[in-house]
Design an enzyme around this catalytic site. Structure first.
Site, PDB file in Angstrom:
ATOM      1  CB  CYS A 155      44.585  13.787  -1.150  1.00 53.23           C
ATOM      2  SG  CYS A 155      44.997  13.907  -2.912  1.00 53.23           S
ATOM      3  CG  HIS A 199      35.516  -5.161 -15.317  1.00 54.74           C
ATOM      4  ND1 HIS A 199      35.887  -6.272 -16.029  1.00 54.74           N
ATOM      5  CD2 HIS A 199      34.443  -5.549 -14.578  1.00 54.74           C
ATOM      6  CE1 HIS A 199      35.084  -7.281 -15.740  1.00 54.74           C
ATOM      7  NE2 HIS A 199      34.194  -6.861 -14.869  1.00 54.74           N
ATOM      8  CB  CYS A 224      49.055  14.174  -1.515  1.00 55.95           C
ATOM      9  SG  CYS A 224      48.416  12.492  -1.637  1.00 55.95           S
TER      10      CYS A 224
END
Length: 778
Positions: free
Chosen positions: A619, A608, A647
């Site tokens: 980005c 997981h 970003c």
């Protein structure tokens, strides 16, 4: 979700092998939306923003423009997009043959890992491009695999491109050494499906013969559920393949057993595939005669006995093929079930009154099935001598079954049959079901008092518990001996949150767990994007350590830094470090506690995901939190943001969110590892989250399985476990007024389960202590 659906469909063998999209088709439909309005037709097609002019011109087969670009910028020919596709991939996906030829002439890279351009052409059935690449000798290695472990040969077979499959085989047979060619022929995908099995599923007899006769394909290859090509042929009623495969594989192939304990004829019976059953019987008779040099009626009885050993064999649940034919509750064509029964009885010699492990005849089964389906079969069975007075292990006859299932027509039919045959059976229709064990008399006694019956049942239960304990300890000693003697060389451990509980990280679903403490939280993109403060507060509360005052040498080094690995973690490490038998630890945990014991990272697969890696969803910048910047930010109550100036979005941990697929490492390694496994140990997991939970069934049917857990779960559960769980629940409710999943019971339970399993129920670390004490005692 796709993996869950695949696992659910294993029993019906509906193999989802077609790629979920044709690669070329996907590009067209992803990058060029359907134009339903006239005005839109004049708009230029849309492409991914990242695509340079070279990609666009390659896709559109614009030869001159592509040539102009690569002459000016020769290095651009091997540029890749976010899918790791080159201009060659793009050109092949849209069948841009002129550009494909140009790029191949200019020595473009052809062996990009995963889907090569050759894979795409094979998948899409583009014979021209396949021939072009072969003619130019610009073909990648045949054993390069896609993300789903598919070769180009496998993809062409999957999509029924037989001519392409032939050309691929012929090319690689002449260009590869024999070992590499054989490896390609037998290479299975992530579901364990080989080219041979896929050819059977596609009902391609020519390809089956070519793979076996020219490629020496392994006829005993099997899927993830241990089903062979013969199982698959039986399920889809592919009689020509059955005949051919049996001629080669013989009785050994016929006796192969899948995960469900079924041989190929069991699977044909489940489906009511009478033609397959008929083919099995005819071919087996020929094989038996040939093997035993029988040349006349003198050996007829011997032949019949040998045949019955195969076609009347019981499956894992104790049912014969005849019983399975009669379990027609889900049948779409009851006539096929009737024909299957007739073939087994009249041509196979199966006894009409044969019993299963519960002492039930086929007539018992039919009496339980709805009479709208089973009535024709009941009439047939009565006409050939089926006895409606045989009692099963509960003391019920088919008459009792019909009466209690309210199948009135069948009930009346069976009563009429008793009268016609002048039966002396004394029917007590109100008779209660009473389990008759092998140690008690089969005759029922109505004079037994309820108290003595209860006492007998109780002592029987105690005896069973004691037997299970003794057998469990005996099996555990055998496992320990096997480890000591080096007999187990490929041990797989499945671990869950339960092994970290003693480290101070409560399992998610307990009353102290992450989900209970924060009802708004979930591992989902929706929560992260809409409520990042909620997401990271829950992460901080659950995973970030509460660091006590420590000396100068101690340091908060991130997630669970103040938390120590448990005995269970060290037990897993001992399997590797001390005994050298750990093949892999598949863990549901996202913490690094296993790594801290010294277990090599290549021995651990975080199914997981893990908090070791982070990335920006906008980005895509990757972060490895070596400097601890991310966790220090979370620890002080802030949010971790992307460091890219343009970003600055909130980043996420590289853990699997709800609805996301598991990692590529998990999918690829499980299929190869579980085929090697000789011992499976399950520790601290509830086995309710799929597809991880399905792994427990992926080892071979003779591989021992050992469970360390607070309670029995998954395939380890028996009826006594359910009784214990209910009793504990009532006890906890009486003591605290509420139900809890926490382990308040210090007593360990060691018992056997089934024919190979062992459970050590209780606290995982205490279970490890018990194991180690027993290990050192002899």
């Amino acid at each position: 979700m796709i993996n869950i659906l695949k696992d659910i469909l294993y029993k019906s063998y509906s193999y989802l092998a077609f790629p979920f999209f044709y690669l070329g088709w996907a590009i067209k439909n992803s990058y060029q939306p359907n134009k339903t309005i006239k005005e839109e037709e004049s708009k230029p097609p849309k492409y991914p923003k990242e695509w340079s002019d070279l990609f666009i011109h390659s896709y559109n087969n614009e030869h001159e423009k592509v040539l102009e670009i690569i002459q000016k910028e020769p290095n651009s020919i091997n540029s890749v997009d976010s899918l790791n596709w080159t201009p060659l991939h793009v050109a092949v996906s849209n069948k841009s043959i002129e550009v494909v030829t140009l790029l191949l002439e200019r020595n473009i890279e052809i062996s990009i890992k995963r889907y090569t351009a050759f894979h795409i052409a094979a998948c899409n059935g583009d014979l021209n491009i396949i021939e072009k690449m072969i003619t130019m000798n610009r073909v990648p290695n045949g054993n390069i695999l896609s993300n789903d472990m598919e070769t180009s040969l496998f993809l062409s077979i999957t999509n029924n491109h037989f001519e392409i499959s032939e050309k691929i085989m012929d090319y690689y047979q002449s260009s590869m050494n024999s070992n590499e060619f054989k490896k390609m022929i037998d290479q299975f995908n992530v579901h364990g499906v080989s080219p041979l099995i896929m050819s059977v599923l596609r009902k391609n007899l020519k390809m089956i013969k070519k793979l076996i006769e020219e490629g020496d394909a392994d006829i005993n290859s099997f899927k993830k559920d241990n089903s062979t090509s013969l199982h698959c042929a039986a399920i889809i009623d592919f009689t020509e393949a059955i005949e051919y495969l049996l001629d080669i594989g013989g009785i050994e192939l016929m006796n192969s057993i899948n995960r469900y304990g079924n041989s190929p004829i069991h699977e044909a019976a489940i489906k009511g595939n009478f033609k397959s059953i008929q083919t099995f019987i005819n071919q087996l008779k020929k094989i038996i005669i040939k093997n035993n040099c029988s040349d006349g009626d003198s050996d007829k009885d011997k032949l019949n006995l040998l045949l019955l050993e195969i076609i009347d064999k019981k499956d894992k649940d104790g049912s014969t093929p005849l019983h399975l034919c009669c379990n027609c509750v889900n049948s779409d064509n009851i006539e096929n079930n009737l024909k299957s029964c007739k073939v087994l009885i009249e041509e196979g010699g199966v006894q009409v009154n044969g019993i299963d492990s519960g002492n039930a005849t086929a007539l018992h089964i039919l009496a339980c099935v709805g009479e709208d389906k089973s009535l024709p079969l009941v009439k047939y069975f009565l006409s050939i001598g089926s006895d409606p007075t045989i009692e099963n292990k509960y003391g019920w006859t088919p008459i009792h079954q019909a009466y209690n299932n309210k199948n009135i027509q069948i009930y009346q039919l069976l009563l009429d049959h008793l009268k016609l045959t002048n039966s002396t059976y004394k029917l007590d229709i109100e008779k209660k079901r009473v389990f008759q064990s092998s140690s008690t008399s089969t005759s029922s006694s109505s004079s037994s008092s309820s108290s003595s019956s209860s006492s007998s049942s109780s002592s029987s239960l105690l005896l069973n518990k004691e037997e299970l304990k003794l057998k469990g300890i005996e099996r555990l000693k055998n496992v320990i001996n096997g480890i000591k003697k080096g007999e187990f060389k490929n041990v797989i451990v499945l671990s869950g949150a339960g092994i970290s509980a003693n480290a101070g990280i409560p399992p998610y679903r307990t009353k102290d767990g992450l989900l209970a403490k924060n009802k708004q939280f979930s591992f989902s993109m929706e929560i992260l994007e809409k409520h990042p403060d909620v997401f990271y507060q829950a992460i901080r509360d659950h995973f970030y350590p509460i660091i006590k005052a420590s000396n100068d040498n101690d340091r908060d080094d991130g997630i669970s830094a103040g938390i120590k690995s448990t005995k269970s973690h060290y037990f897993i490490n001992d399997l590797n470090e001390k005994y050298g038998c750990l093949l892999r630890n598949y863990t549901q945990n996202v913490d690094p506690l296993q790594e801290r014991t010294g277990t090599p990272t290549d021995k651990i697969i975080h199914a997981h995901g893990s908090f070791d890696q982070w990335y920006c969803t906008v980005c895509q910048k990757q972060y490895t939190d070596k400097s601890d910047r991310i966790w220090r930010e979370i620890g002080r109550g802030g949010l971790p943001f992307c460091t890219e100036p343009e970003c600055r979005h909130v980043i996420r941990p590289n853990v699997v969110f709800f609805g996301e697929p598991l990692s590529q490492d998990f999918r690829v390694n499980t299929i190869t590892d579980f085929r090697k496994a000789d011992l499976l140990i399950v520790m601290g997991t509830s086995l309710i989250v799929y597809p991880f939970a399905s792994l427990v069934n992926d080892v071979a049917s003779d591989v021992p399985r050992l469970l360390f857990n607070f309670e029995s779960t998954g395939p380890f559960v028996n009826t006594m476990d359910l009784e214990r769980k209910e009793k504990l629940k009532q006890q906890q409710e009486n003591e605290s007024g509420e139900s809890s999943n926490d382990n308040d019971n210090n007593e360990l339970i060691v018992e056997a389960r089934g024919n190979r399993d062992i459970v050590i129920l209780g606290d995982c670390d205490k279970g490890v202590d018990y194991f180690n004490t027993l290990f050192n005692s002899f």
